[in-house]
Design a protein around this motif. Structure first.
Motif, PDB file in Angstrom:
ATOM      1  N   SER A  83      -3.909  -6.865 -18.081  1.00 25.19           N
ATOM      2  CA  SER A  83      -4.558  -6.292 -19.260  1.00 25.19           C
ATOM      3  C   SER A  83      -5.796  -5.483 -18.870  1.00 25.19           C
ATOM      4  O   SER A  83      -6.387  -4.792 -19.694  1.00 25.19           O
ATOM      5  CB  SER A  83      -4.892  -7.372 -20.294  1.00 25.19           C
ATOM      6  N   THR A  84      -6.203  -5.561 -17.607  1.00 22.58           N
ATOM      7  CA  THR A  84      -7.388  -4.813 -17.178  1.00 22.58           C
ATOM      8  C   THR A  84      -7.051  -3.656 -16.228  1.00 22.58           C
ATOM      9  O   THR A  84      -7.866  -2.770 -16.018  1.00 22.58           O
ATOM     10  CB  THR A  84      -8.398  -5.731 -16.451  1.00 22.58           C
ATOM     11  N   ARG A  85      -5.861  -3.674 -15.620  1.00 24.70           N
ATOM     12  CA  ARG A  85      -5.457  -2.632 -14.677  1.00 24.70           C
ATOM     13  C   ARG A  85      -3.932  -2.627 -14.564  1.00 24.70           C
ATOM     14  O   ARG A  85      -3.305  -3.645 -14.783  1.00 24.70           O
ATOM     15  CB  ARG A  85      -6.103  -2.856 -13.314  1.00 24.70           C
ATOM     16  N   ARG A  86      -3.337  -1.487 -14.193  1.00 23.43           N
ATOM     17  CA  ARG A  86      -1.881  -1.457 -13.989  1.00 23.43           C
ATOM     18  C   ARG A  86      -1.550  -2.313 -12.779  1.00 23.43           C
ATOM     19  O   ARG A  86      -2.174  -2.163 -11.723  1.00 23.43           O
ATOM     20  CB  ARG A  86      -1.378  -0.028 -13.746  1.00 23.43           C
ATOM     21  N   VAL A  87      -0.584  -3.208 -12.933  1.00 20.31           N
ATOM     22  CA  VAL A  87      -0.128  -4.059 -11.838  1.00 20.31           C
ATOM     23  C   VAL A  87       1.311  -3.650 -11.547  1.00 20.31           C
ATOM     24  O   VAL A  87       2.213  -3.894 -12.343  1.00 20.31           O
ATOM     25  CB  VAL A  87      -0.224  -5.551 -12.200  1.00 20.31           C
ATOM     26  N   ILE A  88       1.497  -2.992 -10.415  1.00 18.13           N
ATOM     27  CA  ILE A  88       2.781  -2.359 -10.105  1.00 18.13           C
ATOM     28  C   ILE A  88       3.521  -3.165  -9.048  1.00 18.13           C
ATOM     29  O   ILE A  88       3.054  -3.294  -7.916  1.00 18.13           O
ATOM     30  CB  ILE A  88       2.537  -0.931  -9.583  1.00 18.13           C
ATOM     31  N   ALA A  89       4.654  -3.725  -9.430  1.00 20.70           N
ATOM     32  CA  ALA A  89       5.507  -4.400  -8.450  1.00 20.70           C
ATOM     33  C   ALA A  89       6.452  -3.356  -7.872  1.00 20.70           C
ATOM     34  O   ALA A  89       7.064  -2.582  -8.614  1.00 20.70           O
ATOM     35  CB  ALA A  89       6.283  -5.525  -9.113  1.00 20.70           C
ATOM     36  N   LEU A  90       6.562  -3.315  -6.548  1.00 21.74           N
ATOM     37  CA  LEU A  90       7.475  -2.368  -5.896  1.00 21.74           C
ATOM     38  C   LEU A  90       8.824  -3.039  -5.709  1.00 21.74           C
ATOM     39  O   LEU A  90       8.909  -4.101  -5.091  1.00 21.74           O
ATOM     40  CB  LEU A  90       6.916  -1.943  -4.535  1.00 21.74           C
ATOM     41  N   ALA A  91       9.861  -2.445  -6.267  1.00 24.36           N
ATOM     42  CA  ALA A  91      11.208  -3.029  -6.165  1.00 24.36           C
ATOM     43  C   ALA A  91      12.232  -1.906  -6.314  1.00 24.36           C
ATOM     44  O   ALA A  91      11.988  -0.938  -7.048  1.00 24.36           O
ATOM     45  CB  ALA A  91      11.406  -4.087  -7.247  1.00 24.36           C
ATOM     46  N   PRO A  92      13.383  -2.035  -5.643  1.00 28.50           N
ATOM     47  CA  PRO A  92      14.353  -0.925  -5.640  1.00 28.50           C
ATOM     48  C   PRO A  92      14.908  -0.576  -7.013  1.00 28.50           C
ATOM     49  O   PRO A  92      15.341   0.555  -7.231  1.00 28.50           O
ATOM     50  CB  PRO A  92      15.470  -1.414  -4.711  1.00 28.50           C
ATOM     51  N   HIS A  93      14.884  -1.528  -7.967  1.00 22.95           N
ATOM     52  CA  HIS A  93      15.490  -1.247  -9.279  1.00 22.95           C
ATOM     53  C   HIS A  93      14.500  -0.668 -10.283  1.00 22.95           C
ATOM     54  O   HIS A  93      14.869  -0.399 -11.419  1.00 22.95           O
ATOM     55  CB  HIS A  93      16.090  -2.533  -9.856  1.00 22.95           C
ATOM     56  N   GLY A  94      13.227  -0.471  -9.884  1.00 24.10           N
ATOM     57  CA  GLY A  94      12.204  -0.058 -10.838  1.00 24.10           C
ATOM     58  C   GLY A  94      12.314   1.391 -11.281  1.00 24.10           C
ATOM     59  O   GLY A  94      13.271   2.094 -10.946  1.00 24.10           O
ATOM     60  N   ARG A  95      11.298   1.835 -12.061  1.00 22.11           N
ATOM     61  CA  ARG A  95      11.211   3.241 -12.485  1.00 22.11           C
ATOM     62  C   ARG A  95      11.053   4.092 -11.236  1.00 22.11           C
ATOM     63  O   ARG A  95      10.171   3.835 -10.417  1.00 22.11           O
ATOM     64  CB  ARG A  95      10.002   3.412 -13.409  1.00 22.11           C
ATOM     65  N   VAL A  96      11.894   5.087 -11.098  1.00 17.78           N
ATOM     66  CA  VAL A  96      11.870   5.876  -9.862  1.00 17.78           C
ATOM     67  C   VAL A  96      10.642   6.787  -9.843  1.00 17.78           C
ATOM     68  O   VAL A  96      10.382   7.524 -10.804  1.00 17.78           O
ATOM     69  CB  VAL A  96      13.167   6.684  -9.689  1.00 17.78           C
ATOM     70  N   LEU A  97       9.897   6.691  -8.772  1.00 19.54           N
ATOM     71  CA  LEU A  97       8.673   7.474  -8.603  1.00 19.54           C
ATOM     72  C   LEU A  97       8.987   8.961  -8.597  1.00 19.54           C
ATOM     73  O   LEU A  97       9.872   9.410  -7.869  1.00 19.54           O
ATOM     74  CB  LEU A  97       8.016   7.077  -7.278  1.00 19.54           C
ATOM     75  N   ASP A  98       8.272   9.701  -9.417  1.00 18.06           N
ATOM     76  CA  ASP A  98       8.362  11.167  -9.369  1.00 18.06           C
ATOM     77  C   ASP A  98       6.951  11.718  -9.599  1.00 18.06           C
ATOM     78  O   ASP A  98       5.995  10.949  -9.754  1.00 18.06           O
ATOM     79  CB  ASP A  98       9.382  11.702 -10.394  1.00 18.06           C
ATOM     80  N   GLU A  99       6.851  13.033  -9.607  1.00 16.38           N
ATOM     81  CA  GLU A  99       5.536  13.672  -9.705  1.00 16.38           C
ATOM     82  C   GLU A  99       4.819  13.296 -11.009  1.00 16.38           C
ATOM     83  O   GLU A  99       3.612  13.125 -11.034  1.00 16.38           O
ATOM     84  CB  GLU A  99       5.733  15.180  -9.589  1.00 16.38           C
ATOM     85  N   ALA A 100       5.594  13.149 -12.088  1.00 14.37           N
ATOM     86  CA  ALA A 100       4.993  12.810 -13.380  1.00 14.37           C
ATOM     87  C   ALA A 100       4.377  11.417 -13.338  1.00 14.37           C
ATOM     88  O   ALA A 100       3.246  11.204 -13.815  1.00 14.37           O
ATOM     89  CB  ALA A 100       6.047  12.887 -14.484  1.00 14.37           C
ATOM     90  N   LEU A 101       5.076  10.480 -12.739  1.00  7.31           N
ATOM     91  CA  LEU A 101       4.534   9.120 -12.644  1.00  7.31           C
ATOM     92  C   LEU A 101       3.315   9.106 -11.715  1.00  7.31           C
ATOM     93  O   LEU A 101       2.311   8.447 -11.998  1.00  7.31           O
ATOM     94  CB  LEU A 101       5.618   8.146 -12.143  1.00  7.31           C
ATOM     95  N   GLY A 137      13.061   4.984  -4.677  1.00  5.50           N
ATOM     96  CA  GLY A 137      14.389   5.579  -4.543  1.00  5.50           C
ATOM     97  C   GLY A 137      15.440   4.496  -4.563  1.00  5.50           C
ATOM     98  O   GLY A 137      15.138   3.329  -4.328  1.00  5.50           O
ATOM     99  N   ARG A 138      16.642   4.912  -4.820  1.00  2.00           N
ATOM    100  CA  ARG A 138      17.722   3.933  -4.966  1.00  2.00           C
ATOM    101  C   ARG A 138      18.326   3.574  -3.611  1.00  2.00           C
ATOM    102  O   ARG A 138      19.444   3.975  -3.277  1.00  2.00           O
ATOM    103  CB  ARG A 138      18.792   4.486  -5.922  1.00  2.00           C
ATOM    104  N   TYR A 139      17.529   2.912  -2.820  1.00  2.00           N
ATOM    105  CA  TYR A 139      17.969   2.350  -1.546  1.00  2.00           C
ATOM    106  C   TYR A 139      17.092   1.140  -1.313  1.00  2.00           C
ATOM    107  O   TYR A 139      16.039   1.012  -1.948  1.00  2.00           O
ATOM    108  CB  TYR A 139      17.815   3.378  -0.404  1.00  2.00           C
ATOM    109  N   VAL A 140      17.502   0.265  -0.423  1.00  2.00           N
ATOM    110  CA  VAL A 140      16.768  -0.991  -0.260  1.00  2.00           C
ATOM    111  C   VAL A 140      15.992  -0.988   1.050  1.00  2.00           C
ATOM    112  O   VAL A 140      16.560  -0.806   2.127  1.00  2.00           O
ATOM    113  CB  VAL A 140      17.728  -2.197  -0.312  1.00  2.00           C
TER     114      VAL A 140
END
Ligand code: ADE
Length: 231
Positions: A83-101, A137-140
């Protein structure tokens, strides 16, 4: 920008933070800290992972271990951190990183990244501590560390002072300046090599024509569906 990375391999980030563009960003007021998850485990023998209920290969990062690391670092209940900061878990199934993100995250004052190892996280870590799940990206990969470095790299280079030439951040691939298209081709000396000539317009010194040529090449690249060779 204040970045905390929770990892079982904090020493990996020593190399990363010593790279020039990252070091520049850090010198301009950003901070990146790698926090050793294992140092905070409440379990004996430095245990951090366990086998999956229901069976299956691999080991999962335990929810109680992540809870303890977050609580120790932030001094609050681990569920409060997001609730105080974005907490980002890195995992292959997540939102795919792009320039907008990357641009969205570069606006944040602080980020926390959680790196899983082995088969990944106990799902309750994602449910109760993470605000986002991001994939590069969609690889493990064998863990989230390289993904966290990729994410840090692309976010930090957007901050003022990280790049020597500010123009290189604004007129780059996928930027608004290029209407979201990939960057145009670049050439440097020699102007001719083995008979391969640099496009004449780039040698002309004619700024408007050069700008028009670049816009056109960038649009072409954007319109073209990439072939197997990536062009
Ligand atoms: N962890 C393992 N593989 C990953 C990926 N592709 N992106 C983000 N985190 C990961």
């Amino acid at each position: 920008m204040n970045i905390d990375v929770f990892t079982l391999f904090p020493s990996w980030f020593e190399w990363f933070t010593s790279q020039r563009h990252v070091a520049n960003a850090l010198a301009h007021g950003s901070r990146l800290e790698a926090i050793d998850i294992r140092a905070h485990t409440p379990l004996g023998g430095g245990q951090v992972d366990d086998t999956p209920f229901g069976g299956g290969a691999g080991m999962l990062l335990r929810v109680d271990v992540m809870d303890s690391a977050l609580r120790a670092h932030y001094g609050v209940d681990a569920v409060q951190v997001r609730s105080t900061r974005r907490v980002i878990a890195l995992a292959p199934h997540g939102r795919v990183l792009d320039e907008a993100l990357a641009s969205e995250l570069a606006e944040e004052r602080a980020l926390t990244m959680l790196c899983g190892r082995y088969e990944g996280f106990d799902e309750r870590i994602l449910d109760h501590y993470a605000s986002d799940v991001v994939s590069i990206g969609r690889y493990v990969l064998s863990g989230g560390e390289l993904a966290a470095m990729v994410l840090c790299d692309t976010v930090l280079r957007k901050l003022p002072g990280a790049l020597g030439d500010e123009r290189s951040a604004t007129e780059e691939s996928f930027s608004a300046a290029l209407e979201g298209n990939p960057e145009y081709p670049h050439y440097t000396r020699p102007a001719e090599y083995r008979g391969w000539r640099v496009p004449e317009v780039l040698l002309s010194g004619h700024h408007e024509q050069i700008a028009a040529w670049r816009r056109e090449r960038s649009r072409e690249r954007g319109a073209r569906t990439q072939g197997r060779d990536g062009r």
